[in-house]
Scaffold this motif. Structure first.
Motif, PDB file in Angstrom:
ATOM      1  N   ARG A 113     -16.799  -8.386  11.739  1.00  0.00           N
ATOM      2  CA  ARG A 113     -16.551  -8.902  13.086  1.00  0.00           C
ATOM      3  C   ARG A 113     -15.723 -10.179  13.083  1.00  0.00           C
ATOM      4  O   ARG A 113     -14.909 -10.397  13.987  1.00  0.00           O
ATOM      5  N   LEU A 114     -15.894 -11.017  12.068  1.00  0.00           N
ATOM      6  CA  LEU A 114     -15.294 -12.342  12.087  1.00  0.00           C
ATOM      7  C   LEU A 114     -14.006 -12.450  11.284  1.00  0.00           C
ATOM      8  O   LEU A 114     -13.235 -13.374  11.509  1.00  0.00           O
ATOM      9  N   MET A 115     -13.789 -11.543  10.344  1.00  0.00           N
ATOM     10  CA  MET A 115     -12.553 -11.622   9.561  1.00  0.00           C
ATOM     11  C   MET A 115     -11.393 -11.040  10.349  1.00  0.00           C
ATOM     12  O   MET A 115     -11.543 -10.058  11.084  1.00  0.00           O
ATOM     13  N   VAL A 116     -10.226 -11.646  10.194  1.00  0.00           N
ATOM     14  CA  VAL A 116      -9.046 -11.185  10.901  1.00  0.00           C
ATOM     15  C   VAL A 116      -8.606  -9.853  10.324  1.00  0.00           C
ATOM     16  O   VAL A 116      -9.034  -9.428   9.254  1.00  0.00           O
ATOM     17  N   HIS A 117      -7.700  -9.195  11.036  1.00  0.00           N
ATOM     18  CA  HIS A 117      -7.218  -7.888  10.589  1.00  0.00           C
ATOM     19  C   HIS A 117      -6.510  -8.004   9.248  1.00  0.00           C
ATOM     20  O   HIS A 117      -5.751  -8.926   9.013  1.00  0.00           O
ATOM     21  N   VAL A 118      -6.805  -7.093   8.368  1.00  0.00           N
ATOM     22  CA  VAL A 118      -6.153  -7.052   7.071  1.00  0.00           C
ATOM     23  C   VAL A 118      -5.517  -5.690   6.890  1.00  0.00           C
ATOM     24  O   VAL A 118      -5.937  -4.709   7.498  1.00  0.00           O
ATOM     25  N   ASP A 119      -4.475  -5.609   6.090  1.00  0.00           N
ATOM     26  CA  ASP A 119      -3.855  -4.329   5.785  1.00  0.00           C
ATOM     27  C   ASP A 119      -3.468  -4.307   4.323  1.00  0.00           C
ATOM     28  O   ASP A 119      -3.400  -5.335   3.663  1.00  0.00           O
ATOM     29  N   THR A 120      -3.189  -3.108   3.837  1.00  0.00           N
ATOM     30  CA  THR A 120      -2.911  -2.910   2.416  1.00  0.00           C
ATOM     31  C   THR A 120      -1.435  -2.725   2.148  1.00  0.00           C
ATOM     32  O   THR A 120      -1.061  -2.340   1.047  1.00  0.00           O
ATOM     33  N   ALA A 121      -0.590  -2.976   3.118  1.00  0.00           N
ATOM     34  CA  ALA A 121       0.831  -2.725   2.937  1.00  0.00           C
ATOM     35  C   ALA A 121       1.529  -3.922   2.317  1.00  0.00           C
ATOM     36  O   ALA A 121       1.126  -5.071   2.493  1.00  0.00           O
ATOM     37  N   ASP A 122       2.610  -3.621   1.599  1.00  0.00           N
ATOM     38  CA  ASP A 122       3.532  -4.658   1.104  1.00  0.00           C
ATOM     39  C   ASP A 122       2.830  -5.700   0.244  1.00  0.00           C
ATOM     40  O   ASP A 122       3.048  -6.901   0.400  1.00  0.00           O
ATOM     41  N   MET A 123       1.984  -5.252  -0.664  1.00  0.00           N
ATOM     42  CA  MET A 123       1.328  -6.172  -1.579  1.00  0.00           C
ATOM     43  C   MET A 123       2.148  -6.300  -2.855  1.00  0.00           C
ATOM     44  O   MET A 123       2.722  -5.323  -3.343  1.00  0.00           O
ATOM     45  N   ASP A 124       2.223  -7.496  -3.399  1.00  0.00           N
ATOM     46  CA  ASP A 124       2.885  -7.719  -4.678  1.00  0.00           C
ATOM     47  C   ASP A 124       1.942  -7.312  -5.801  1.00  0.00           C
ATOM     48  O   ASP A 124       0.856  -7.864  -5.938  1.00  0.00           O
ATOM     49  N   LEU A 125       2.360  -6.337  -6.603  1.00  0.00           N
ATOM     50  CA  LEU A 125       1.525  -5.855  -7.691  1.00  0.00           C
ATOM     51  C   LEU A 125       1.641  -6.775  -8.897  1.00  0.00           C
ATOM     52  O   LEU A 125       2.669  -7.426  -9.098  1.00  0.00           O
ATOM     53  N   PRO A 126       0.598  -6.844  -9.721  1.00  0.00           N
ATOM     54  CA  PRO A 126       0.653  -7.678 -10.929  1.00  0.00           C
ATOM     55  C   PRO A 126       1.754  -7.218 -11.870  1.00  0.00           C
ATOM     56  O   PRO A 126       2.099  -6.028 -11.901  1.00  0.00           O
ATOM     57  N   LEU A 140     -15.207  -6.052   0.308  1.00  0.00           N
ATOM     58  CA  LEU A 140     -16.339  -5.555   1.084  1.00  0.00           C
ATOM     59  C   LEU A 140     -15.911  -5.190   2.497  1.00  0.00           C
ATOM     60  O   LEU A 140     -16.391  -4.201   3.075  1.00  0.00           O
ATOM     61  N   LEU A 141     -15.002  -5.963   3.074  1.00  0.00           N
ATOM     62  CA  LEU A 141     -14.479  -5.632   4.399  1.00  0.00           C
ATOM     63  C   LEU A 141     -13.748  -4.294   4.371  1.00  0.00           C
ATOM     64  O   LEU A 141     -13.935  -3.449   5.260  1.00  0.00           O
ATOM     65  N   LEU A 142     -12.926  -4.076   3.350  1.00  0.00           N
ATOM     66  CA  LEU A 142     -12.207  -2.805   3.231  1.00  0.00           C
ATOM     67  C   LEU A 142     -13.172  -1.636   3.074  1.00  0.00           C
ATOM     68  O   LEU A 142     -12.977  -0.570   3.669  1.00  0.00           O
ATOM     69  N   LEU A 143     -14.227  -1.829   2.289  1.00  0.00           N
ATOM     70  CA  LEU A 143     -15.224  -0.769   2.129  1.00  0.00           C
ATOM     71  C   LEU A 143     -15.965  -0.514   3.429  1.00  0.00           C
ATOM     72  O   LEU A 143     -16.230   0.642   3.799  1.00  0.00           O
ATOM     73  N   GLN A 144     -16.297  -1.572   4.133  1.00  0.00           N
ATOM     74  CA  GLN A 144     -17.041  -1.435   5.384  1.00  0.00           C
ATOM     75  C   GLN A 144     -16.264  -0.612   6.397  1.00  0.00           C
ATOM     76  O   GLN A 144     -16.843   0.151   7.166  1.00  0.00           O
ATOM     77  N   ILE A 184      -8.035  -3.075  -6.394  1.00  0.00           N
ATOM     78  CA  ILE A 184      -9.237  -2.269  -6.638  1.00  0.00           C
ATOM     79  C   ILE A 184      -9.400  -1.219  -5.548  1.00  0.00           C
ATOM     80  O   ILE A 184      -9.626  -0.032  -5.824  1.00  0.00           O
ATOM     81  N   TYR A 185      -9.252  -1.652  -4.311  1.00  0.00           N
ATOM     82  CA  TYR A 185      -9.464  -0.739  -3.193  1.00  0.00           C
ATOM     83  C   TYR A 185      -8.460   0.409  -3.208  1.00  0.00           C
ATOM     84  O   TYR A 185      -8.826   1.584  -3.064  1.00  0.00           O
ATOM     85  N   ARG A 186      -7.199   0.101  -3.415  1.00  0.00           N
ATOM     86  CA  ARG A 186      -6.175   1.138  -3.350  1.00  0.00           C
ATOM     87  C   ARG A 186      -6.273   2.096  -4.521  1.00  0.00           C
ATOM     88  O   ARG A 186      -5.963   3.290  -4.395  1.00  0.00           O
ATOM     89  N   CYS A 187      -6.702   1.607  -5.667  1.00  0.00           N
ATOM     90  CA  CYS A 187      -6.929   2.509  -6.797  1.00  0.00           C
ATOM     91  C   CYS A 187      -8.091   3.452  -6.517  1.00  0.00           C
ATOM     92  O   CYS A 187      -8.022   4.650  -6.820  1.00  0.00           O
ATOM     93  N   LEU A 188      -9.161   2.928  -5.938  1.00  0.00           N
ATOM     94  CA  LEU A 188     -10.321   3.771  -5.622  1.00  0.00           C
ATOM     95  C   LEU A 188      -9.963   4.833  -4.591  1.00  0.00           C
ATOM     96  O   LEU A 188     -10.445   5.971  -4.655  1.00  0.00           O
ATOM     97  N   VAL A 189      -9.136   4.468  -3.644  1.00  0.00           N
ATOM     98  CA  VAL A 189      -8.681   5.447  -2.650  1.00  0.00           C
ATOM     99  C   VAL A 189      -7.815   6.501  -3.334  1.00  0.00           C
ATOM    100  O   VAL A 189      -7.948   7.707  -3.081  1.00  0.00           O
TER     101      VAL A 189
END
Length: 496
Positions: free
Chosen positions: A470-483, A156-160, A107-112
């Motif tokens: 603040r509490l969630m670990v670092h996330v990234d959008t790279a190397d995701m397996d697409l449906p 929500l973290l990605l949007l924030q 969802i996030y990457r499509c919106l971007v």
């Protein structure tokens, strides 16, 4: 005049770089104007009639095709088809890729990619919210709820971390209208400077680089994007609240059975023990074991859906607070529960919960065990030996510091030793409790006020959007397996 022309040439070179990211749309009038201005001589920067020529941004044919700058009906239809594909994909359980929820990242990457965050008017946000809302309507499925709790929290973290709102949206919009060429929202240089180590950059069809989350610059959010963020926050809180309520409903019948010792419950006399009594005690602990099983199953569902540990910790902390409220209030409302043998039974069950918290580890348990302080201290008072020799100071300071005077008075007046027949709290201590209780209240009949000693359940949402960042670990959008459904669309804009 030559110096002025030199300055304009320098600005022209800078703007040529900017136009690669933010091309201007040429109108027919501007094309004619450009043709007229092309008569200027390169030596002095003047037109043939002697007037200063206006600044012109040169375009290289290999950067953008003029025909591609104007939106067409085919482009709108293609984006509509892409949105339909996205909605179809998130209608299914897409699972997780290396512990990351695929739906949230998709969802996030499509919106971007669609630049939806910068749109003044779009329906894609409403469609996403409606689809998620429909998915969580089946409140009896904790598996589905945990799945969307994980996805909504990550999204929500990605949007924030992507959207920004500086409080001057109107001025910003006007500034973008008048100086769009000077302030491109996405510049390749910025992405290269912010490139996270270990995440190679990847090119996407619109020319921007998408790799780790740190590669994506913040954008100034328009109203639809900000409204989407608020709706997503409300959905996250709703899902969390439903999971919590489902867990409470599952525990409530068992807690009602755990407050009073069954007849089969036997504790060996002091200084002795027998195999028969141990077997009987284990059989009578079935209700407590059922509680442990429910808690463990809930933990497994949350962890299998990669719900962030801090959310699991918040959930169990509030659930243990609920257990404390239910057991403590039942104890103070039922005289038959304020006995020595019943105190032993509840103490044995609390020991099971303590062992479970240690097994759970602090990462997931947090302060769950501390939430049981009221019922623990009440049980301590019930099974306290030689009560007749204890002073009010010892009781309030050493054994029951968390209990109010009304609560201590209530337990002391209802207590009976049904096992050994020992004396209870001395009458002078009980009288002292009553005097302190009345003296510390504005109501003369406070001892008869049921609300003065009962605990209230906590229905609040114990986290905020800032806590998630603040509490969630670092996330990234790279190397995701697409449906698979998207993988079949070769060359589609989903392949970011």
């Amino acid at each position: 005049m030559e110096e002025r022309a030199s300055d304009l040439d320098a600005e022209n070179r800078m703007l040529r770089q900017a136009v690669a990211s933010t091309p201007a749309i040429m109108s027919p009038a501007s094309e004619n104007h450009k043709a007229h201005e092309s008569q200027a001589t390169p030596e002095n920067g003047k037109t043939t009639n002697g007037a200063m020529k206006p600044m012109i941004v040169d375009r290289d044919d290999d950067i953008h095709d003029n025909n591609a700058e104007l939106p067409t009906s085919n482009d709108a239809e293609a984006e509509k088809q892409q949105q339909e594909l996205l909605i179809k994909c998130i209608s299914e359980d897409l699972g997780f890729s290396t512990g990351r929820p695929i739906a949230a990242y998709l969802i996030y990457r499509c919106l971007v990619h669609w630049k939806s965050f910068e749109e003044d008017r779009t329906t894609v946000f409403d469609r996403i919210i409606q689809k998620i809302s429909a998915a969580i309507e089946a409140r009896d499925s904790n598996e589905t709820l945990a799945y969307w709790l994980s996805n909504s929290c990550t999204l929500l973290l990605l949007l924030q971390r992507t959207l920004k709102n500086n409080g001057s949206a109107a001025l910003a919009r006007q500034r973008r209208r008048t100086s769009s060429l000077k302030s491109p929202k996405y510049q390749v240089g910025n992405f290269q400077e912010n490139q996270a180590p270990g995440h190679p950059e990847r090119s996407v069809p619109d020319g921007r680089l998408v790799g780790g989350l740190t590669d994506i610059s913040q954008v100034e959010a328009k109203y639809p994007a900000l409204a989407f963020k608020q709706q997503l926050t409300a959905l996250l809180e709703k899902v969390y609240g439903v999971i919590r309520q489902n867990l409470k409903k599952e525990l409530s019948p068992l807690l009602g059975l755990c407050i009073q010792a069954p007849r089969t419950f036997v504790v060996s006399p002091r200084g002795s023990g027998s195999q028969g009594s141990d077997i009987a005690q284990q059989a009578s602990m079935a209700h407590w074991q059922s509680i442990i099983k429910i808690l463990t199953n809930s933990l497994n569902v949350l962890k299998s859906n990669y719900v962030p540990p801090f959310l699991i910790c918040k959930l169990f902390t509030q659930v243990f607070s609920f257990i404390n409220v239910q057991l403590f209030n039942s104890l103070l409302l039922r005289r038959e529960c304020c006995s020595f043998s019943n105190g032993e039974y509840v103490k044995a069950g609390l020991d099971e919960l303590e062992h479970w918290c240690h097994w759970l580890t602090e990462e997931y348990a947090g302060s769950s065990w501390d939430e049981l302080k009221n019922i623990r201290q009440a049980v301590t008072l019930l099974i306290l030996e030689e009560k007749h020799s204890k002073s009010i100071k010892e009781i309030t300071d050493d054994f029951c510091p968390a209990l109010s005077m009304q609560q201590l008075y209530r337990i002391s007046t209802m207590y009976c030793d049904d096992k050994y027949g020992t004396l209870g709290i001395p009458s002078e201590v009980v009288s002292s409790m009553r005097a302190k209780m009345i003296g510390g209240s504005s109501s003369p009949s406070v001892q008869d006020d049921i609300n003065s000693f009962l605990l209230d359940d906590d229905f609040s949402i114990p986290f905020s959007v800032d806590d998630i960042s603040r509490l969630m670990v670092h996330v990234d959008t790279a190397d995701m397996d697409l449906p698979p459904l998207i993988q079949e669309k070769n060359g589609s804009p989903f392949e970011l």
